[in-house]
Write an enzyme that holds these catalytic residues in place. Structure first.
Site, PDB file in Angstrom:
ATOM      1  N   HIS A  11       6.389 -10.620   4.013  1.00 48.05           N
ATOM      2  CA  HIS A  11       5.159 -10.411   3.240  1.00 48.05           C
ATOM      3  C   HIS A  11       4.304 -11.672   3.144  1.00 48.05           C
ATOM      4  CE1 HIS A  11       6.826  -6.590   1.739  1.00 48.05           C
ATOM      5  NE2 HIS A  11       5.677  -6.350   1.177  1.00 48.05           N
ATOM      6  N   GLU A  52      -0.171   2.670   9.877  1.00 50.61           N
ATOM      7  CA  GLU A  52      -1.170   1.657  10.202  1.00 50.61           C
ATOM      8  C   GLU A  52      -1.786   1.879  11.577  1.00 50.61           C
ATOM      9  OE1 GLU A  52       1.759   0.994   8.828  1.00 50.61           O
ATOM     10  OE2 GLU A  52       1.284   0.056   6.909  1.00 50.61           O
TER      11      GLU A  52
HETATM   12  C1  LIG Z   1       4.425  -1.214   7.284  1.00 46.79           C
HETATM   13  C2  LIG Z   1       4.171  -1.378   5.844  1.00 46.79           C
HETATM   14  N1  LIG Z   1       3.016  -0.926   5.333  1.00 46.79           N
HETATM   15  C3  LIG Z   1       2.760  -1.067   4.013  1.00 46.79           C
HETATM   16  C4  LIG Z   1       3.666  -1.653   3.184  1.00 46.79           C
HETATM   17  C5  LIG Z   1       3.369  -1.785   1.700  1.00 46.79           C
HETATM   18  N2  LIG Z   1       4.241  -0.897   0.931  1.00 46.79           N
HETATM   19  C6  LIG Z   1       5.401  -1.344   0.434  1.00 46.79           C
HETATM   20  S1  LIG Z   1       6.300  -0.133  -0.216  1.00 46.79           S
HETATM   21  C7  LIG Z   1       5.174   1.044   0.134  1.00 46.79           C
HETATM   22  C8  LIG Z   1       5.462   2.468  -0.203  1.00 46.79           C
HETATM   23  C9  LIG Z   1       6.654   2.987   0.526  1.00 46.79           C
HETATM   24  O1  LIG Z   1       7.063   4.206   0.001  1.00 46.79           O
HETATM   25  P1  LIG Z   1       8.461   4.866   0.348  1.00 46.79           P
HETATM   26  O2  LIG Z   1       8.778   4.676   1.785  1.00 46.79           O
HETATM   27  O3  LIG Z   1       8.408   6.254  -0.143  1.00 46.79           O
HETATM   28  O4  LIG Z   1       9.530   4.027  -0.463  1.00 46.79           O
HETATM   29  P2  LIG Z   1       9.717   3.902  -2.045  1.00 46.79           P
HETATM   30  O5  LIG Z   1       8.869   2.746  -2.492  1.00 46.79           O
HETATM   31  O6  LIG Z   1       9.314   5.167  -2.672  1.00 46.79           O
HETATM   32  O7  LIG Z   1      11.153   3.576  -2.236  1.00 46.79           O
HETATM   33  C10 LIG Z   1       4.075   0.458   0.748  1.00 46.79           C
HETATM   34  C11 LIG Z   1       2.861   1.173   1.134  1.00 46.79           C
HETATM   35  C12 LIG Z   1       4.860  -2.145   3.776  1.00 46.79           C
HETATM   36  N3  LIG Z   1       5.795  -2.780   3.045  1.00 46.79           N
HETATM   37  N4  LIG Z   1       5.095  -1.976   5.093  1.00 46.79           N
END
Ligand SMILES: Cc1ncc(C[n+]2csc(CCOP(=O)(O)OP(=O)(O)O)c2C)c(N)n1
Ligand SMILES: [Mg+2]
Lengths: 336, 340
Positions: free
Chosen positions: A129, A60
């Site tokens: 959230h 971000e």
């Molecule tokens: C700082 C932040 N930005 C965006 C999000 C929205 N978001 C939730 S999960 C996710 C993907 C995360 O991917 P990863 O770290 O690979 O974990 P996975 O879901 O694959 O377990 C996003 C973009 C968030 N929760 N926190």
């Protein structure tokens, strides 16, 4: 006249902006292939290509900062942050760069940037959230802050924000995305920088914005049945605040209730009620009341979350309290 | 990431004893069946909000946590049912939390994404991507300054690797010599964004080099390989006091949260990975190795099913927190007990 959802209104606004000006780019996590976390950019990658509809990594601070830099150098970026909660990772860029560059540079620099983000609670997604932090941005000189409470505003606010030479934060309330309404062609003289009276009334002014507007209108309906005629003011622009509209309304109704999904302490309600006190104290027939979110992180459990948030019932009760003469007629037992 | 990279991951060198293998199997089954049941409960509206299932990734949490000491600390992200269950948080307590009940591990305040258990040293359950990594540094810093021998294991996804907090935390941990095991669950996607679309250099474990941090990669679909790799890494962290970056390559079989159109990945890719489902893979190995017969497997399945049935029944029957307690636990009523 077509009936569309708030979500579709946002999408049409984005599509129109990308089509209207080659300098417009849309940047954010999952705005492309995924179609947006709230499906607001579905189809835009196919239509405008990956150069202008850019999926960003989970960074971000970096992609918001890059949006600021791109704005400095002649693009008109629309940066999407999934929710206001995650915007805190970019707070430094927004507050220390976007908001200050024009001033620090003695007017040489301009940051024509729009940052869209979802806000608000009500979906049981718990404390990381669900928070409503609009006022954090409304606090900062150098930013403009819009909150779309209606489908029409969701449709037309973006173009106005893009036309503005300042960094604009545009809030969309997560619970409003499925809401439907009829949307006309862009109204002549559409002006999101001023508040709108969504329901005229004589007995009290309810001041609100964003996701609380439908609750306020519902409360006003209930009150109308009891003989209380409440006016509902949708602020729309949280910075600069359209105090004129609020004060003019209060001068007519002599009573005000501010409804804000943010917390009460040091919140937008405090700002509005202080302004009313400063400017129209002697017009008031009752102290200004505030209906805000309980002073706790938003809990997961449904009954606790519901209890934490402003509701039409709480809003109606607050209005009854500031219009005491009228409530005697409708002395039915109250919920609170 | 290439399939070749996965295949080249070394096999677990030695077989742990039969009882340990069965314990791992039981945990993998518990996590899998728990999440399958949770998905059903979600469909019935008993669980709400976001529900991120780790189905396909069980070998990482189960294998890793088996290699930790009871006093080691764990920081997880929001796809963390596996970590909580593998750490021994009772299924009933996790299920009740997801039902929003007073008997949940966080009294219904946190839900699926925010599972905490201080007694088991589980420090969440963090829904801000990469939000847990700095916390892990701090937990380890306290242990270091106070002279305790604990290791902090910090789980996060491949998506987190793009955040500044990942890089800042790795640097801090290496610079300050902090006993953290950074454990990346690389499931190839951050929501709908594939690894090679969010990482310029997609060999995640090699990012350790930028911080002079030892690192390794392991097949996250092989519970024994994970257990062995984490055991080695944790030994090194405990012995040297220095951090370690371990990447486990795995795959999520279900949607990112409960619903997504999965426009971002081809169905054949999912099917290909399902051929490497860690659960049948492990069962087959145990059977081939003569460590598991049909009766023993059926017994474990029955035991797990009973535990989950009981958890759901208890969660359904449990009371919710009184609304009057809405403001409870926002701030401490008095000076807090020193934490251990
Ligand atoms: C700082 C932040 N930005 C965006 C999000 C929205 N978001 C939730 S999960 C996710 C993907 C995360 O991917 P990863 O770290 O690979 O974990 P996975 O879901 O694959 O377990 C996003 C973009 C968030 N929760 N926190
Ligand atoms: Mg991932």
């Amino acid at each position: 006249m077509t009936r569309i959802t708030y979500r579709e209104a946002v999408r049409q606004g984005l599509r129109e902006a990308l089509a209207a000006d080659d300098r417009v780019v849309l940047v954010g996590e999952d705005v492309g292939r995924y179609g947006g976390a709230y499906a607001c950019s579905k189809g835009l990658l196919d239509e405008f290509g990956a150069e202008r509809v850019r999926d960003a990594p989970l960074s971000e601070a970096a992609f918001v900062g890059a949006g600021i830099g791109a704005a400095l150098a002649g693009l008109l970026p629309i940066v999407e942050i999934m929710t206001v909660n995650f915007s805190l990772l970019a707070l430094d860029q927004i507050v220390n760069n976007a908001a200050t560059l024009r001033h620090m540079s003695g007017g040489q620099m301009s940051v024509p940037l729009v940052i869209r983000m979802a806000t608000g609670a009500g979906r049981q997604v718990a404390a990381q959230h669900s928070h409503s932090l609009e006022v954090w941005y409304a606090h900062v000189p150098g930013l403009k802050v819009l909150a779309a409470a209606t489908v029409a505003d969701a449709r037309w606010m973006l173009a106005a924000a893009l036309a503005d030479p300042n960094p604009v934060i545009l809030f969309e309330h997560a619970l409003l995305y499925p809401v439907e309404d009829d949307v006309d062609a862009r109204p002549a003289g559409f002006d999101p920088w001023h508040a709108a009276i969504r329901r005229p009334g004589r007995d009290a002014t309810i001041v609100t914005y964003g996701g609380s507007l439908p609750k306020c209108l519902a409360a006003a309906e209930t009150l109308a049945g009891e003989g209380i005629d409440a006016e509902v003011v949708d602020l729309r622009c949280l910075r600069p605040l359209d105090v004129g509209c609020v004060l003019e309304s209060v001068a007519r109704t002599h009573r005000a209730v501010v409804v804000d999904e943010g917390w009460k302490t040091c919140g937008l309600g405090a700002e509005i009620s202080a302004t009313i006190a400063e400017e129209r104290l002697y017009e008031l027939d009752a102290p200004v009341a505030r209906v805000c979110t309980a002073e706790a992180p938003i809990p997961y459990a449904q009954h606790l979350e519901t209890a934490a948030l402003p509701s039409a019932a709480r809003i109606a009760a607050a209005v009854r309290d500031v219009v005491p003469g009228k409530t005697a007629a409708a002395a039915a037992p109250r919920a609170e | 990431m290439s399939e070749a990279a996965i295949a080249s991951v070394p096999e677990a060198e030695a077989w742990p004893a039969r009882e340990r293998c069965l314990a791992l199997l039981r945990q993998m089954l518990l996590v899998r069946r728990f999440e399958e049941r949770a998905a059903e409960c979600y469909q019935q509206g008993l669980i709400r909000g976001f529900l991120h299932l780790g189905i396909g990734q069980e070998a990482v949490a189960v294998g890793a946590i088996a290699a930790l000491e009871p006093d080691d600390r764990i920081v997880a992200a929001y796809r963390e049912h596996g970590q909580a269950l593998a750490r021994g948080v009772p299924a009933a307590s996790v299920m009740a939390e997801m039902f929003g009940k007073a008997t949940g591990c966080c009294r219904g305040r946190g839900g699926s994404m925010h599972l905490f258990d201080a007694a088991r040293r589980l420090y969440g359950g963090n829904a801000i991507v990469a939000g847990g990594l700095p916390l892990a540094c701090g937990l380890a810093l306290a242990d270091r300054i106070l002279g305790r021998p604990h290791v902090t294991a910090c789980f996060f996804g491949d998506g987190a690797v793009a955040e500044g907090e990942f890089h800042e935390s790795l640097n801090l941990a290496a610079l300050w010599v902090l006993p953290v095991l950074f454990l990346c669950e690389n499931n190839l996607y951050a929501m709908g964004t594939r690894l090679d679309r969010h990482q310029a250099m997609a060999d995640i474990h090699r990012k350790g080099d930028a911080y002079a941090m030892p690192h390794a990669v392991v097949d996250g679909m092989d519970v024994l390989a994970v257990e062995a790799a984490v055991r080695r890494a944790v030994e090194q962290v405990r012995g040297t006091g220095r951090p370690f970056l371990l990447e486990a390559r795995t795959y999520r079989f279900r949607a990112h949260s409960m619903y997504d159109a999965e426009l971002y990945r081809p169905r054949e890719e999912v099917e290909r990975w399902k051929q490497r489902d860690p659960l049948p893979l492990f069962i087959a190995r145990l059977q081939d190795g003569g460590r598991l017969d049909d009766a023993a497997l059926a017994a474990v399945e029955a035991e797990v099913a009973a535990e989950i049935d009981a958890a759901v029944a208890a969660a359904q029957a449990a009371a919710v927190e009184p609304v009057a307690d809405l403001l409870r636990d926002v701030v401490a009523p008095s000076s807090p007990e020193p934490q251990t």
